[in-house]
Design an enzyme around this catalytic site. Sequence first.
Site, mmCIF file in Angstrom:
data_model
loop_
_atom_site.group_PDB
_atom_site.id
_atom_site.type_symbol
_atom_site.label_atom_id
_atom_site.label_comp_id
_atom_site.label_asym_id
_atom_site.label_seq_id
_atom_site.Cartn_x
_atom_site.Cartn_y
_atom_site.Cartn_z
ATOM 1 N N CYS A 62 -10.090 3.708 2.000
ATOM 2 C CA CYS A 62 -8.742 4.205 1.718
ATOM 3 C C CYS A 62 -8.821 5.517 0.934
ATOM 4 C CB CYS A 62 -7.979 3.148 0.929
ATOM 5 S SG CYS A 62 -6.401 3.694 0.270
ATOM 6 N N CYS A 84 -8.190 -2.839 -1.873
ATOM 7 C CA CYS A 84 -7.249 -2.492 -2.937
ATOM 8 C C CYS A 84 -6.200 -3.580 -3.132
ATOM 9 C CB CYS A 84 -6.572 -1.157 -2.633
ATOM 10 S SG CYS A 84 -5.579 -1.134 -1.122
ATOM 11 N N HIS A 130 -7.694 -4.982 3.143
ATOM 12 C CA HIS A 130 -7.910 -3.845 2.247
ATOM 13 C C HIS A 130 -8.325 -4.338 0.871
ATOM 14 C CE1 HIS A 130 -5.930 -0.576 4.733
ATOM 15 N NE2 HIS A 130 -5.686 -1.673 5.429
#
Length: 206
Positions: A93, A164, A162
Site C-alpha cells: 500500500c 494495514c 491488507h
Amino acid sequence: MSKPSLPEIQPPAAAKPSREQAEEAVRTLLAWAGDDPARAGLTNTPRRVTDAFSELFSGYACDPAAELARTFEDVSGYSDMILLRDVRLESHCEHHLAPFSGLAHVAYLPDRRVVGLSRMARIVDIFARRLQVQESLTAQIAETIQQALQPQGAAVMILARHKCMAFHDTNQPDAIMETTHFTGVFNEDTHWRQRFIDAVRAPARL
C-alpha cells in the site's frame, strides 16, 4: 489582444537516489525507531532492506505493455472469453508501505489476437511490484490489456487482505477487499460481465 499562452513547464524528474543514500535512509529510520544502527545485529540491515526493496518494487523497471507485444492470431477461430483465475499477487500500500496480498482474476474477449497466459500473470506481477492502492492496481491491469491487445473487452477482479487493516485502530485482519474493473463489452454488456463474475466465483474443477 490576448497574449499567447505559454507552454506549461514541467518540473524535472527527481534523480533516483544512489544505493548508498538508500542505505543511509534505512539507518536513519532505525535510529528514529529507537535502536542503534551500528550495533552488531543491525549493521547489515540497510543492505538487506535495500536488496529487498529492489525485489519488492522491481515493477518500476518493467514495461507492462511490452509483455503483451508478442501475440498469436492462429487460434482456429476461437472467439470466447479467455480467463486466468487465481493469480497470486503480493503488493504494498502506498499509504503505509504495508503489504497486501490476494488473488487476481483476469479475462478478455479477444478480437483476432491472443497472448500467452504467462504474460497475463506477468502483467499482474509488474503492477503489484509498485506502490499501489488496490483500486488503481485493478484498473491498471485491465486498461493495459485493453490498450495493448485491443480486445472486445477486458475484466479484472482482485480480492486481497491488507495488513494495514490489522493495525490497532482498525483491528480487522480478516477483512477482504474486492475490486473490479471492466472495459469494452464487459463494461457495456451485463451478459458478459455476469459471465465473468460467475466464472471466477464458481468452484475450480481440476
